[in-house]
Design an enzyme around this catalytic site. Structure first.
Site, PDB file in Angstrom:
ATOM      1  N   ASP A   2       0.822  -1.203   0.000  1.00  0.00           N
ATOM      2  CA  ASP A   2       0.000   0.000   0.000  1.00  0.00           C
ATOM      3  C   ASP A   2       0.868   1.270   0.000  1.00  0.00           C
ATOM      4  O   ASP A   2       1.929   1.290   0.619  1.00  0.00           O
ATOM      5  CB  ASP A   2      -0.883  -0.024   1.255  1.00  0.00           C
ATOM      6  CG  ASP A   2      -2.103   0.837   1.076  1.00  0.00           C
ATOM      7  OD1 ASP A   2      -2.363   1.293  -0.045  1.00  0.00           O
ATOM      8  OD2 ASP A   2      -2.790   1.071   2.085  1.00  0.00           O
ATOM      9  N   HIS A  19       2.938   3.124  -9.035  1.00  0.00           N
ATOM     10  CA  HIS A  19       2.745   1.692  -9.306  1.00  0.00           C
ATOM     11  C   HIS A  19       3.965   1.101 -10.026  1.00  0.00           C
ATOM     12  O   HIS A  19       4.359  -0.031  -9.766  1.00  0.00           O
ATOM     13  CB  HIS A  19       1.490   1.472 -10.148  1.00  0.00           C
ATOM     14  CG  HIS A  19       0.217   1.806  -9.419  1.00  0.00           C
ATOM     15  ND1 HIS A  19      -0.008   1.424  -8.109  1.00  0.00           N
ATOM     16  CD2 HIS A  19      -0.898   2.486  -9.802  1.00  0.00           C
ATOM     17  CE1 HIS A  19      -1.209   1.848  -7.726  1.00  0.00           C
ATOM     18  NE2 HIS A  19      -1.764   2.509  -8.736  1.00  0.00           N
ATOM     19  N   LEU A 113      10.994 -20.988  -3.275  1.00  0.00           N
ATOM     20  CA  LEU A 113       9.918 -20.116  -2.784  1.00  0.00           C
ATOM     21  C   LEU A 113       8.613 -20.333  -3.556  1.00  0.00           C
ATOM     22  O   LEU A 113       8.621 -20.394  -4.791  1.00  0.00           O
ATOM     23  CB  LEU A 113      10.367 -18.652  -2.962  1.00  0.00           C
ATOM     24  CG  LEU A 113       9.328 -17.572  -2.701  1.00  0.00           C
ATOM     25  CD1 LEU A 113       9.016 -17.454  -1.212  1.00  0.00           C
ATOM     26  CD2 LEU A 113       9.810 -16.210  -3.227  1.00  0.00           C
TER      27      LEU A 113
HETATM   28  C1  FPP Z   1      -1.804   0.032  -3.356  1.00  0.00           C
HETATM   29  O1  FPP Z   1      -1.338   1.346  -3.400  1.00  0.00           O
HETATM   30  C2  FPP Z   1      -1.311  -0.712  -4.487  1.00  0.00           C
HETATM   31  C3  FPP Z   1      -2.090  -1.333  -5.416  1.00  0.00           C
HETATM   32  C4  FPP Z   1      -3.552  -1.353  -5.406  1.00  0.00           C
HETATM   33  C5  FPP Z   1      -1.495  -2.066  -6.531  1.00  0.00           C
HETATM   34  C6  FPP Z   1      -0.296  -2.867  -6.163  1.00  0.00           C
HETATM   35  C7  FPP Z   1       0.407  -3.069  -7.397  1.00  0.00           C
HETATM   36  C8  FPP Z   1       1.728  -2.965  -7.562  1.00  0.00           C
HETATM   37  C9  FPP Z   1       2.697  -2.800  -6.493  1.00  0.00           C
HETATM   38  C10 FPP Z   1       2.283  -3.007  -8.918  1.00  0.00           C
HETATM   39  C11 FPP Z   1       1.997  -4.262  -9.661  1.00  0.00           C
HETATM   40  C12 FPP Z   1       2.449  -5.420  -8.891  1.00  0.00           C
HETATM   41  C13 FPP Z   1       3.244  -6.330  -9.351  1.00  0.00           C
HETATM   42  C14 FPP Z   1       3.695  -7.364  -8.412  1.00  0.00           C
HETATM   43  C15 FPP Z   1       3.695  -6.341 -10.733  1.00  0.00           C
HETATM   44  P1  FPP Z   1      -2.403   2.480  -3.573  1.00  0.00           P
HETATM   45  O2  FPP Z   1      -2.582   2.742  -5.024  1.00  0.00           O
HETATM   46  O3  FPP Z   1      -3.644   2.098  -2.842  1.00  0.00           O
HETATM   47  O4  FPP Z   1      -1.709   3.701  -2.883  1.00  0.00           O
HETATM   48  P2  FPP Z   1      -2.423   4.812  -1.993  1.00  0.00           P
HETATM   49  O5  FPP Z   1      -3.067   4.100  -0.853  1.00  0.00           O
HETATM   50  O6  FPP Z   1      -1.306   5.696  -1.579  1.00  0.00           O
HETATM   51  O7  FPP Z   1      -3.420   5.494  -2.880  1.00  0.00           O
END
Ligand code: FPP
Length: 232
Positions: A2, A19, A113
Site C-alpha cells: 500500500d 505503481h 519459494l
Molecule cells: C496500493 O497502493 C497498491 C495497489 C492497489 C497495486 C499494487 C500493485 C503494484 C505494487 C504493482 C503491480 C504489482 C506487481 C507485483 C507487478 P495504492 O494505489 O492504494 O496507494 P495509496 O493508498 O497511496 O493510494
C-alpha cells in the site's frame, strides 16, 4: 503493497508512477525472500475492490502486471520460484490471464519459494466460494455435514494446501486487513509500517523479520514462560 499513489502524489507525479516503482520493489522483495530461504510469499497485488478504481488506473495496473510476468518469468525459473495466483482470475483481461497461466505452467517444476499473487482477491469471496463448494458436496451426498470442521473449510479455500501466514506486513501506516486472507490470518503476526510501499527495501524486510523473530506466538494459549496460576 500500500502507498504507491501517495508516494507518487508526494512527488507531484501521476499515481501510475508510484505503481511502476511499486512493481520494481515487488521484484526486489521477491528476490530477497527467495535468497533468505523464505518458503511462502503472498503479494496482495489487486483486490476485488480495486476494480472500482478509475478505468485508466485499472488498465494501467493490468498492463503492468502482464508485462511484469512476461519479463520476470525467466528470473523466476532461474531462482527456482514457483508462481501461483489466487482470486477471481476469470475477471482478469484475457491477455493478463494468459500471462498468469503461462507463468504458473512454466514454473510448476520449481521447488524453492512459493510465490502467490492475490489478484482480484477478496477474503470474503474466498469464504463464500468455499462455502458454496462444501454445500454442493453435501447436496450431492459426497460430504456428511458432521465432517465439516476447520480442516474441511481450509481445504476448500484458494490457499488449500498452503500453511497459514506467519507474518503480514502492511505498508503505508494503514492498520486494517482490507479483505486479505481473512480466515488464514487468524493468528498471523500483523506488522504495520509507516513506510510507503515504493520505499520498502531489503533492509526493511530484514527489520520486519527481526521483529517477527521476537514475537511470542501463543495461539490463544498462555505463555510458555508464564507462571502456573495460584491455586484457589
Ligand atoms: C496500493 O497502493 C497498491 C495497489 C492497489 C497495486 C499494487 C500493485 C503494484 C505494487 C504493482 C503491480 C504489482 C506487481 C507485483 C507487478 P495504492 O494505489 O492504494 O496507494 P495509496 O493508498 O497511496 O493510494
Amino acid at each position: 503493497m500500500d502507498g504507491n499513489g501517495r508516494w507518487a502524489e508526494l512527488r507531484r507525479r501521476p499515481r501510475t508512477f508510484g505503481h511502476l516503482r511499486g512493481a520494481r520493489i515487488a521484484r526486489e522483495t521477491i528476490e530477497a525472500c527467495a535468497e533468505l530461504g523464505i518458503e511462502n510469499l503472498t503479494l496482495y497485488a489487486f483486490s476485488t475492490e480495486n476494480w472500482l478504481r478509475p478505468l485508466e488506473e485499472v488498465s494501467f495496473l493490468m498492463a503492468l502486471l502482464s508485462r511484469h510476468l512476461r519479463r520476470e518469468r525467466e528470473t523466476l525459473i532461474k531462482n527456482n520460484i514457483r508462481f501461483r495466483a489466487i482470486g477471481e482470475l476469470d475477471r482478469l483481461p484475457a491477455s493478463v490471464r494468459a500471462e498468469v497461466d503461462k507463468t504458473i505452467a512454466d514454473t510448476a517444476h520449481c521447488t524453492g519459494l512459493l510465490l502467490t499473487f492475490a489478484l482480484s482477491y477478496g477474503g470474503r469471496q474466498d469464504l463464500v466460494e468455499a462455502t458454496r463448494q462444501i454445500a454442493l458436496k453435501v447436496a450431492a451426498g459426497e460430504l456428511d455435514p458432521l465432517q465439516i470442521d476447520e480442516n474441511c473449510v481450509a481445504a476448500h479455500l484458494a490457499t488449500a494446501g498452503q500453511p497459514d501466514p506467519d507474518l503480514v506486513i502492511r505498508t503505508s501506516g494503514e492498520s486494517r486487513l482490507s479483505n486479505f486472507l481473512l480466515w488464514q490470518n487468524a493468528y498471523a503476526e500483523f506488522l504495520v509500517l509507516p513506510t510507503l510501499w515504493p520505499d520498502f527495501s531489503r533492509e526493511k524486510l530484514l527489520e520486519a523479520l527481526a521483529w517477527y523473530s521476537q514475537r511470542e506466538r501463543r495461539f490463544g494459549k498462555v505463555s510458555s514462560h508464564a507462571e502456573s496460576p495460584a491455586t484457589v
